[in-house]
Design a protein around this motif. Structure first.
Motif, PDB file in Angstrom:
ATOM      1  N   THR A 151      -4.887   4.987   8.831  1.00 45.05           N
ATOM      2  CA  THR A 151      -5.393   3.822   9.787  1.00 45.05           C
ATOM      3  C   THR A 151      -6.436   2.933   9.249  1.00 45.05           C
ATOM      4  O   THR A 151      -6.621   1.753   9.328  1.00 45.05           O
ATOM      5  CB  THR A 151      -5.891   4.613  11.162  1.00 45.05           C
ATOM      6  OG1 THR A 151      -4.603   5.311  11.707  1.00 45.05           O
ATOM      7  CG2 THR A 151      -6.172   3.450  12.075  1.00 45.05           C
ATOM      8  N   THR A 166       0.739  -1.347  -0.001  1.00 46.31           N
ATOM      9  CA  THR A 166      -0.247   0.049   0.169  1.00 46.31           C
ATOM     10  C   THR A 166       0.789   1.353  -0.035  1.00 46.31           C
ATOM     11  O   THR A 166       1.838   1.176   0.577  1.00 46.31           O
ATOM     12  CB  THR A 166      -0.756  -0.001   1.318  1.00 46.31           C
ATOM     13  OG1 THR A 166      -1.793   1.022   1.072  1.00 46.31           O
ATOM     14  CG2 THR A 166      -0.016   0.000   2.463  1.00 46.31           C
ATOM     15  N   VAL A 201      -0.657   5.066   4.325  1.00 41.44           N
ATOM     16  CA  VAL A 201      -0.483   4.891   5.763  1.00 41.44           C
ATOM     17  C   VAL A 201      -1.642   5.315   6.571  1.00 41.44           C
ATOM     18  O   VAL A 201      -1.498   5.725   7.564  1.00 41.44           O
ATOM     19  CB  VAL A 201       0.662   5.481   6.298  1.00 41.44           C
ATOM     20  CG1 VAL A 201       1.318   5.063   7.263  1.00 41.44           C
ATOM     21  CG2 VAL A 201       2.050   5.018   5.208  1.00 41.44           C
ATOM     22  N   TYR A 212       2.161  -6.111   5.911  1.00 37.38           N
ATOM     23  CA  TYR A 212       2.187  -4.968   5.112  1.00 37.38           C
ATOM     24  C   TYR A 212       3.553  -4.537   4.357  1.00 37.38           C
ATOM     25  O   TYR A 212       4.275  -4.650   5.414  1.00 37.38           O
ATOM     26  CB  TYR A 212       1.535  -3.897   5.795  1.00 37.38           C
ATOM     27  CG  TYR A 212       0.113  -3.535   5.742  1.00 37.38           C
ATOM     28  CD1 TYR A 212      -0.711  -2.940   4.799  1.00 37.38           C
ATOM     29  CD2 TYR A 212      -0.812  -4.118   6.819  1.00 37.38           C
ATOM     30  CE1 TYR A 212      -1.967  -2.852   4.949  1.00 37.38           C
ATOM     31  CE2 TYR A 212      -2.087  -4.200   6.842  1.00 37.38           C
ATOM     32  CZ  TYR A 212      -2.434  -3.307   5.631  1.00 37.38           C
ATOM     33  OH  TYR A 212      -3.971  -3.250   5.736  1.00 37.38           O
ATOM     34  N   LEU A 253      -5.140   0.578   6.786  1.00 39.39           N
ATOM     35  CA  LEU A 253      -4.565  -0.683   7.666  1.00 39.39           C
ATOM     36  C   LEU A 253      -5.715  -1.402   8.193  1.00 39.39           C
ATOM     37  O   LEU A 253      -5.342  -2.765   8.139  1.00 39.39           O
ATOM     38  CB  LEU A 253      -3.607  -0.100   8.699  1.00 39.39           C
ATOM     39  CG  LEU A 253      -2.243   0.598   8.175  1.00 39.39           C
ATOM     40  CD1 LEU A 253      -1.658   1.238   9.062  1.00 39.39           C
ATOM     41  CD2 LEU A 253      -1.491  -0.127   7.075  1.00 39.39           C
ATOM     42  N   GLN A 254      -6.659  -1.066   8.787  1.00 41.27           N
ATOM     43  CA  GLN A 254      -7.617  -1.807   9.449  1.00 41.27           C
ATOM     44  C   GLN A 254      -8.406  -2.725   8.273  1.00 41.27           C
ATOM     45  O   GLN A 254      -8.758  -3.854   8.715  1.00 41.27           O
ATOM     46  CB  GLN A 254      -8.620  -1.192  10.248  1.00 41.27           C
ATOM     47  CG  GLN A 254      -9.704  -1.593  11.139  1.00 41.27           C
ATOM     48  CD  GLN A 254     -10.461  -0.443  11.894  1.00 41.27           C
ATOM     49  OE1 GLN A 254     -10.491   0.472  11.664  1.00 41.27           O
ATOM     50  NE2 GLN A 254     -10.745  -1.206  12.935  1.00 41.27           N
TER      51      GLN A 254
END
Length: 115
Positions: A79, A74, A77, A93, A82-83
């Motif tokens: 959140t 990815t 960055v 990641y 990422l979740q």
């Protein structure tokens, strides 16, 4: 020989990853979108999938016996991204731009953990 599937719509990233892994002795196959990636997972049962977390059409609806580890790539960055990846079952990641030694190390760790 470990088999890696790369699911990436950006041709430059896809070809770079493919070259990195082929030169490192991995069997590599690629898919240009999530739907083709899903089909390749179901057909070929790769040992590891490297996929952009924002890949459209990626359907992660199958049993845990079939799901190989996922390494998400990815540029974000964020959140929430990422979740999202963690909810999809990300094993790790790698952030763009990536260094080939970092991605090779992550792949080796994931494959060793799978055994």
């Amino acid at each position: 020989m470990d088999h890696i599937l790369i699911v990436e719509d950006d041709i430059n990233i896809r070809e770079t990853l493919q070259e990195i892994f082929e030169l490192s002795g991995y069997k590599v196959s690629t898919a240009t979108n999530g739907r083709l990636g899903y089909d390749a997972i179901m057909k070929d049962c790769p040992d590891l999938v490297i996929c952009d977390v924002a890949m459209p059409e990626l359907k992660l609806i199958w049993t845990t016996e079939v799901i190989p580890p996922f390494l998400f790539v990815t540029a974000k960055v964020d959140t929430l991204d990422l979740q999202k990846g963690m909810n999809l079952g990300a094993a790790d990641y790698i952030f763009k731009p990536f260094d080939h030694t970092d991605i090779l190390r992550s792949v080796r760790l994931l494959l060793d953990k799978k055994r």
